[in-house]
Motif scaffolding. Sequence first.
Motif, mmCIF file in Angstrom:
data_model
loop_
_atom_site.group_PDB
_atom_site.id
_atom_site.type_symbol
_atom_site.label_atom_id
_atom_site.label_comp_id
_atom_site.label_asym_id
_atom_site.label_seq_id
_atom_site.Cartn_x
_atom_site.Cartn_y
_atom_site.Cartn_z
ATOM 1 N N GLY A 21 23.262 37.006 13.803
ATOM 2 C CA GLY A 21 22.587 37.057 14.797
ATOM 3 C C GLY A 21 23.429 37.169 15.564
ATOM 4 N N MET A 22 24.828 36.074 15.772
ATOM 5 C CA MET A 22 25.761 35.578 16.745
ATOM 6 C C MET A 22 25.612 36.962 16.650
ATOM 7 S SD MET A 22 27.497 31.963 14.917
ATOM 8 C CE MET A 22 29.059 32.804 16.759
ATOM 9 N N THR A 23 26.760 38.384 15.977
ATOM 10 C CA THR A 23 26.898 39.215 16.340
ATOM 11 C C THR A 23 26.368 40.386 16.837
ATOM 12 O OG1 THR A 23 28.732 39.388 14.044
ATOM 13 C CG2 THR A 23 27.410 41.585 14.518
ATOM 14 N N SER A 24 24.678 40.710 17.134
ATOM 15 C CA SER A 24 23.871 40.842 17.261
ATOM 16 C C SER A 24 24.113 40.350 18.979
ATOM 17 C CB SER A 24 22.810 40.710 17.122
ATOM 18 O OG SER A 24 21.949 41.769 15.545
ATOM 19 N N ASN A 29 22.510 42.792 21.421
ATOM 20 C CA ASN A 29 21.475 43.203 20.409
ATOM 21 C C ASN A 29 20.751 42.552 20.249
ATOM 22 O OD1 ASN A 29 22.535 45.853 20.230
ATOM 23 N ND2 ASN A 29 22.915 45.516 18.120
ATOM 24 N N PHE A 30 19.910 42.012 21.700
ATOM 25 C CA PHE A 30 19.650 40.426 21.832
ATOM 26 C C PHE A 30 17.622 40.424 21.211
ATOM 27 C CE2 PHE A 30 22.021 40.607 25.595
ATOM 28 C CZ PHE A 30 23.066 39.621 25.506
ATOM 29 N N GLU A 31 17.174 41.983 20.241
ATOM 30 C CA GLU A 31 15.963 41.407 20.141
ATOM 31 C C GLU A 31 16.257 41.240 18.856
ATOM 32 O OE1 GLU A 31 13.298 44.772 20.773
ATOM 33 O OE2 GLU A 31 13.430 44.719 22.970
ATOM 34 N N PRO A 264 28.658 29.097 31.036
ATOM 35 C CA PRO A 264 27.477 29.328 29.767
ATOM 36 C C PRO A 264 26.607 30.271 28.750
ATOM 37 C CG PRO A 264 26.557 29.181 32.441
ATOM 38 C CD PRO A 264 28.336 29.496 32.048
ATOM 39 N N CYS A 265 26.289 29.782 27.610
ATOM 40 C CA CYS A 265 25.534 31.120 26.993
ATOM 41 C C CYS A 265 26.434 32.506 26.478
ATOM 42 C CB CYS A 265 24.253 31.837 27.810
ATOM 43 S SG CYS A 265 22.840 30.398 28.414
ATOM 44 N N THR A 266 27.132 31.751 26.644
ATOM 45 C CA THR A 266 28.308 32.646 25.283
ATOM 46 C C THR A 266 28.556 32.337 24.635
ATOM 47 O OG1 THR A 266 30.385 31.831 26.408
ATOM 48 C CG2 THR A 266 29.362 33.896 27.833
ATOM 49 N N ILE A 267 29.420 32.939 23.519
ATOM 50 C CA ILE A 267 29.522 32.542 21.912
ATOM 51 C C ILE A 267 31.555 32.168 22.241
ATOM 52 C CG2 ILE A 267 30.038 33.116 19.529
ATOM 53 C CD1 ILE A 267 27.436 34.882 20.018
#
Length: 270
Positions: A21-24, A29-31, A264-267
């Motif tokens: 999920g984190m790779t997407s 690739n948010f969907e 915010p909202c970054t990995i």
Amino acid sequence: MAFTGIATATTAIAASPLDEGMTSYRHGNFEDSAKTFTPLAQQGNATAQYLLSCQMINGIGVSTDQPGGWTMMEAAAQNGHPDANMVLARRLEATNGAQNDIKLHYTIAAQKNQTQAMLWLALDAIDQGDDTTARNFLTKAWDEGDPRAATLLATRFAENDAERIEYLSAAAKMGELRAAAYLAEISREQDDRVGAVGWCAIASGLPGHAANVDWKEIGMAVEKTCAQYDEDLKPAARAQNRSNVDQFLADFFAGYKPWKPWRPCTIREP
């Protein structure tokens, strides 16, 4: 039997659903990331909750659902994700929330080594006249690698010029432009024309922070932005100074490792 251990040791380890999920998410690739995060979030995974809440709040890869997104953000915070506390604190600041609630979120995040939270708490302590607490937070943030903390330690708590310059130089080498600006002024005071122009160039965010350095472009930008630091030199001395500045900048960028501040909202990368 002897080969079993070897085969096991060399078998590739499959990526976990969270990693997938984190790779997407990283690749936009948010969907796909939302589909992967949803069951993990329902199971209480704080990272999945945090990143999925960002998607829900902003309507990225999923339908916009701000109430549900903020509820999930709160769940991520309760389950120990410090960036969720940061986002909730920022939201409260933007909506004139209670100062105690804001401080609580930053305190929880700081306890989990979130340096942005430590800086907020340090500045709050300074406002309250509590220099000891402020210095402790800044020292911890610098230990965690945040160069902004080193700049504040240099300007507020350094005990001598050598310590001040050490903090500022270390911060500047990690991309802290304010530290470079202070070093330019210190160099000017010390009549170090090379350092004054060089640090000024770095503080101005001039070309060279990227992989491909265009020295002609740098020279033109330095002349436009930092000429005041050696304009009184005679032409030959000024030309030599600029040559020395070129070497100063080449040496600086050879070891340049910019630090990326939290967003915010970054990995966050390890």
